[in-house]
Design a protein around this motif. Structure first.
Motif, PDB file in Angstrom:
ATOM      1  N   LEU A  27       0.824  -1.214   0.000  1.00  0.00           N
ATOM      2  CA  LEU A  27       0.000   0.000   0.000  1.00  0.00           C
ATOM      3  C   LEU A  27       0.854   1.258   0.000  1.00  0.00           C
ATOM      4  CD1 LEU A  27      -3.015  -0.277   2.441  1.00  0.00           C
ATOM      5  CD2 LEU A  27      -3.034   0.231   0.035  1.00  0.00           C
ATOM      6  N   LEU A  32      -0.575   2.360  -8.765  1.00  0.00           N
ATOM      7  CA  LEU A  32      -1.911   1.874  -8.380  1.00  0.00           C
ATOM      8  C   LEU A  32      -2.016   0.357  -8.450  1.00  0.00           C
ATOM      9  CD1 LEU A  32      -4.686   4.224  -9.786  1.00  0.00           C
ATOM     10  CD2 LEU A  32      -4.360   3.474  -7.468  1.00  0.00           C
ATOM     11  N   ILE A  35      -0.697  -0.923  -5.250  1.00  0.00           N
ATOM     12  CA  ILE A  35      -1.655  -0.610  -4.191  1.00  0.00           C
ATOM     13  C   ILE A  35      -2.824  -1.593  -4.251  1.00  0.00           C
ATOM     14  CG2 ILE A  35      -3.338   1.106  -3.427  1.00  0.00           C
ATOM     15  CD1 ILE A  35      -1.393   3.248  -4.291  1.00  0.00           C
ATOM     16  N   LEU A  89     -14.973  -3.764  -4.740  1.00  0.00           N
ATOM     17  CA  LEU A  89     -14.101  -2.597  -4.645  1.00  0.00           C
ATOM     18  C   LEU A  89     -12.810  -2.828  -5.425  1.00  0.00           C
ATOM     19  CD1 LEU A  89     -14.563  -1.519  -0.932  1.00  0.00           C
ATOM     20  CD2 LEU A  89     -15.804  -0.794  -2.949  1.00  0.00           C
ATOM     21  N   PHE A  92     -13.398  -2.273  -9.019  1.00  0.00           N
ATOM     22  CA  PHE A  92     -13.486  -0.842  -9.336  1.00  0.00           C
ATOM     23  C   PHE A  92     -12.097  -0.217  -9.380  1.00  0.00           C
ATOM     24  CE2 PHE A  92     -13.982   3.618  -8.426  1.00  0.00           C
ATOM     25  CZ  PHE A  92     -14.968   3.950  -9.330  1.00  0.00           C
ATOM     26  N   LEU A  93     -11.280  -0.560  -8.379  1.00  0.00           N
ATOM     27  CA  LEU A  93      -9.942   0.017  -8.324  1.00  0.00           C
ATOM     28  C   LEU A  93      -9.120  -0.409  -9.540  1.00  0.00           C
ATOM     29  CD1 LEU A  93      -8.395   1.860  -6.513  1.00  0.00           C
ATOM     30  CD2 LEU A  93      -7.492  -0.088  -5.311  1.00  0.00           C
ATOM     31  N   VAL A  96     -10.099   1.799 -12.272  1.00  0.00           N
ATOM     32  CA  VAL A  96      -9.488   3.124 -12.116  1.00  0.00           C
ATOM     33  C   VAL A  96      -8.029   3.076 -12.553  1.00  0.00           C
ATOM     34  CG1 VAL A  96      -8.737   4.809 -10.409  1.00  0.00           C
ATOM     35  CG2 VAL A  96     -11.053   3.934 -10.332  1.00  0.00           C
ATOM     36  N   ARG A  99      -7.827   2.872 -16.302  1.00  0.00           N
ATOM     37  CA  ARG A  99      -8.200   4.149 -16.910  1.00  0.00           C
ATOM     38  C   ARG A  99      -7.091   5.185 -16.709  1.00  0.00           C
ATOM     39  NH1 ARG A  99     -11.527   6.475 -20.667  1.00  0.00           N
ATOM     40  NH2 ARG A  99     -11.512   8.674 -20.227  1.00  0.00           N
ATOM     41  N   ALA A 100      -6.463   5.177 -15.520  1.00  0.00           N
ATOM     42  CA  ALA A 100      -5.367   6.111 -15.267  1.00  0.00           C
ATOM     43  C   ALA A 100      -4.213   5.828 -16.218  1.00  0.00           C
ATOM     44  CB  ALA A 100      -4.913   5.998 -13.811  1.00  0.00           C
ATOM     45  N   THR A 103      -5.226   7.084 -19.728  1.00  0.00           N
ATOM     46  CA  THR A 103      -5.249   8.527 -19.990  1.00  0.00           C
ATOM     47  C   THR A 103      -3.875   9.159 -19.845  1.00  0.00           C
ATOM     48  OG1 THR A 103      -5.933   8.859 -17.718  1.00  0.00           O
ATOM     49  CG2 THR A 103      -7.651   8.939 -19.379  1.00  0.00           C
ATOM     50  N   SER A 104      -3.056   8.678 -18.911  1.00  0.00           N
ATOM     51  CA  SER A 104      -1.823   9.407 -18.645  1.00  0.00           C
ATOM     52  C   SER A 104      -0.568   8.576 -18.895  1.00  0.00           C
ATOM     53  CB  SER A 104      -1.812   9.925 -17.205  1.00  0.00           C
ATOM     54  OG  SER A 104      -1.848   8.840 -16.321  1.00  0.00           O
ATOM     55  N   VAL A 109       0.109   7.459  -8.654  1.00  0.00           N
ATOM     56  CA  VAL A 109      -0.718   8.489  -8.024  1.00  0.00           C
ATOM     57  C   VAL A 109       0.146   9.725  -7.842  1.00  0.00           C
ATOM     58  CG1 VAL A 109      -2.104   9.074  -6.039  1.00  0.00           C
ATOM     59  CG2 VAL A 109      -2.055   6.737  -6.844  1.00  0.00           C
ATOM     60  N   ASP A 112      -0.748  16.301  -5.334  1.00  0.00           N
ATOM     61  CA  ASP A 112      -1.768  17.281  -5.670  1.00  0.00           C
ATOM     62  C   ASP A 112      -1.089  18.554  -6.166  1.00  0.00           C
ATOM     63  OD1 ASP A 112      -4.698  17.648  -5.464  1.00  0.00           O
ATOM     64  OD2 ASP A 112      -4.060  19.417  -4.371  1.00  0.00           O
ATOM     65  N   LEU A 113      -1.527  19.051  -7.338  1.00  0.00           N
ATOM     66  CA  LEU A 113      -0.866  20.212  -7.942  1.00  0.00           C
ATOM     67  C   LEU A 113      -1.005  21.454  -7.079  1.00  0.00           C
ATOM     68  CD1 LEU A 113      -1.999  19.692 -11.621  1.00  0.00           C
ATOM     69  CD2 LEU A 113       0.220  19.176 -10.610  1.00  0.00           C
TER      70      LEU A 113
END
Lengths: 159, 501
Positions: A27, A32, A35, A89, A92-93, A96, A99-100, A103-104, A109, A112-113
């Motif tokens: 973790l 991800l 994690i 869960l 779902f993760l 995510v 998808r992350a 897209t990138s 992770v 935070d900008l």
């Protein structure tokens, strides 16, 4: 697993410990996918822990064993529910994470900008959004001559 | 009358199924959602009246007697929470319908939105009504699973980045909660809260303290109490405005509700009240200092949200009737006012193109209505006298003074400072965003805000003001609820009548 009303075996207790420890270690990663693996291991550890909470023994069917020698069915029911929830869960993760990555390009992770921006501002000892004030009537043309909102905005764009 | 208790859970779930089937027909979908939440609100009001007059309303699911089957309990606290939460969810639903109709709406109405939103509501009400620790866990999971979908709605890069933090932190807290539930069962052999209240008293005090701290940690993460609150301001602001609003209003409060319930019913006696007070004070001060540093309205409000959770924890830590009563009142007030502020931030974003204070200004002249809608709840949050924020804070500070001692006195000081800093933050937003020369971040301003969005926000503002007007009777209800919580017997007797073995 031992039969009868003896306590849980040491093997199960150790398994809970190992699962939780590896889960927590994973973790702490940034990716991800790791994690996700950590959460799966941790979830299984917790489910085993719940199972340890009840008495072990024969299958809890009336008439097949003495009432005292039966296992406690309630933790097993709880584990079933928990397994289903953890499974959902996890799925779902996984979505995510995919998808992350889609897209990138990676599934890390990020920080935070805004947080980083504020740390930089704090380093320079500046205010985030300064209210400079000091705008007298001359700075603000509309102060003297208010007009309906729509027309005023259009004039702003032209100037 | 007890037949009504499951309705706040069942109706939204059925509605979710229906709206999922009717994905292709948005108009029907919308009316079903509104109808569901409206009827939940009605049922909740009836339940509150019943619980206030005749004590807790209990339903035994499947007809099994209490310790064997699971129960749903609507005592005054739970019923009050359901009333407020359903009123707020209804308003936010109307707001999001309005936003979906606006042409420049940030998100086109995604067909999945309505079913998920209803599932979220069902999870929240289930958590409030659960009379069983495992059912509480299931309620949390329902609302979390729905919130995961809502926070990553659309699947853009920014939402995934913030959403993944939220998802991982939430799952971790759920696993903590789950292991605490398992250990509680191992120690006592039951998970029915009324039965636990009796059995936990017999558990060795060290074990009892461990269980209490584990539950407290799990709920503390969900409620965003200071050392474990950092996930909230990072994850909430990027979601769509109505989603952020309903999360801010309800999800953290479900955590606070769980803390109130466990600290009074399962672990009375205030063994950790010192710890809770320290944590409450730090939550207030650190949270509001974070808000001072922010330059985006949504992030700023996320920090005030964290900060004001501290007030509620303070009331719980006092563990006196006055403290609990103030705490419950504050939960009610804060659900309303914080949701309103996020909805107003959504209106500002719709109108000016951004909520970044560096890019907008002078909105008071551009949209006077939005300015008024911001000003009232902002002053309410800061605790300016006529409003319910002032009354809630006053109640809590009075309870703190009445408790006496050094730590409560420090907390009273911290509460006052936090209130003043909230006023500073609110007036800073007012000065920059509403009071300067007009400046909007978008080239093509959306000059007409959809009436339904403004209407729903105005309704919530009015609800906040109404809380001020009915503060007297409301304080009576909360004081009554707090007395029941302290006594524990009304709850236990309602769930386990004497004739049940």
């Amino acid at each position: 697993m031992t039969r009868g009303a003896a306590g849980p075996t040491l093997v199960l207790v150790l398994a809970v410990g190992v699962l939780v420890a590896t889960g927590v270690t994973l973790l702490l990663e940034r990716s991800l996918t790791r994690i996700l693996l950590g959460i799966i291991l941790l979830g299984n550890g917790v489910n085993l822990l719940i199972l340890l909470g009840g008495r072990s023994g024969a299958a809890p069917l009336a008439g097949t064993a003495l009432a005292g020698g039966m296992s406690d069915a309630l933790p097993q029911a709880m584990v079933l529910t928990a397994v289903v929830i953890t499974f959902g869960l996890t799925a779902f993760l996984l979505a995510v994470a995919y998808r992350a990555w889609f897209t990138s390009g990676d599934d890390e992770v990020q920080d935070d900008l805004e947080d980083r921006q504020i740390v930089r501002l704090a380093g320079r000892d500046e205010v985030a959004a300064a209210d400079l004030g000091g705008e007298g009537p001359d700075d603000d043309r509309e102060q003297v001559d208010p007009e309906p909102a729509r027309r005023r905005l259009r004039r702003d764009e032209e100037s | 009358m007890s037949g009504l208790v499951p309705l706040p859970v069942v109706v939204p779930l059925l509605g979710a199924a229906l709206t999922l089937i009717l994905t292709g027909r948005p108009r029907l979908q919308r009316s079903i959602s509104v109808l569901c939440l409206g009827s939940v609100l009605l049922v909740a009001v009836v339940l509150l009246g019943e619980a206030y007059r005749h004590g807790p309303v209990v339903v035994r699911v499947g007809g099994w007697p209490a310790p064997v089957g699971i129960v749903l309990v609507a005592d005054q606290l739970a019923a009050l929470m359901v009333v407020v939460s359903s009123a707020v969810t209804l308003c936010v639903l109307l707001y999001s319908i309005g936003q979906g109709r606006a042409e420049t709406g940030e998100t086109a109405p995604v067909s999945i939105y309505h079913p998920t939103y209803l599932v979220l509501t069902a999870g929240v009400t289930n958590a409030f009504l659960a009379g069983d620790l495992f059912n509480l866990f299931v309620g949390f999971e329902i609302l979390l699973a729905a919130s995961f979908v809502l926070i990553t709605l659309g699947g853009t890069e920014a939402r995934l980045r913030t959403g993944s933090t939220y998802v991982v932190v939430s799952i971790l807290s759920s696993l903590l909660f789950l292991s605490a539930v398992g250990l509680v069962y191992a120690a006592t052999g039951t998970l029915n809260m009324a039965q636990l209240a009796g059995r936990l008293d017999a558990v060795p005090s060290g074990v009892r303290l461990t269980l209490q701290l584990m539950l407290l940690l799990a709920f503390g993460i969900k409620a965003a109490v200071f050392p474990v609150s950092a996930w909230l301001p990072d994850s909430y602001p990027t979601a769509p405005a109505p989603v952020t609003a309903v999360f801010a209003g309800l999800l953290t409060k479900v955590g606070v509700y769980a803390i109130i319930r466990t600290e009074t019913l399962l672990f009375p006696g205030g063994r950790v009240s010192g710890l809770l007070m320290v944590v409450a004070g730090l939550t207030m001060v650190v949270g509001i200092l974070g808000a001072v540093a922010q330059s985006d309205m949504k992030r700023l409000f996320s920090f005030t949200l964290v900060s004001h959770i501290g007030y509620m924890i303070f009331g719980v830590a006092l563990s006196s009737v006055a403290g609990l009563s103030g705490s419950i009142f504050y939960v009610v007030h804060h659900i309303t006012v914080q949701t309103t502020l996020f909805l107003v931030a959504g209106l500002v974003e719709e109108r000016a193109g951004s909520t970044d204070l560096r890019r907008i200004g002078g909105l008071a002249r551009v949209t006077p209505v939005v300015a008024v809608l911001f000003f009232v709840p902002a002053m309410n949050l800061a605790g300016i006298p006529p409003f319910s924020g002032f009354l809630g804070k006053l109640g809590l500070l009075q309870a703190g003074v009445a408790a006496g001692g050094a730590l409560p006195a420090v907390l009273v000081g911290a509460g006052t400072v936090t209130s003043l800093l909230t006023l500073y933050v609110a007036s800073r937003v007012w000065n920059i965003a509403f009071w300067r020369a007009p400046k909007v971040a978008t080239g093509t301003p959306n000059t007409r805000l959809p009436g339904l969005m403004v209407g729903a926000t105005a309704a919530l503002v009015a609800l906040g003001v109404l809380l001020t007007l009915v503060a007297g009777p409301l304080f009576q209800v909360t004081a009554d609820a707090a007395t029941d919580l302290r006594q524990r017997t009304p709850y236990v007797r309602a769930v386990l009548p004497r004739d049940v073995p």
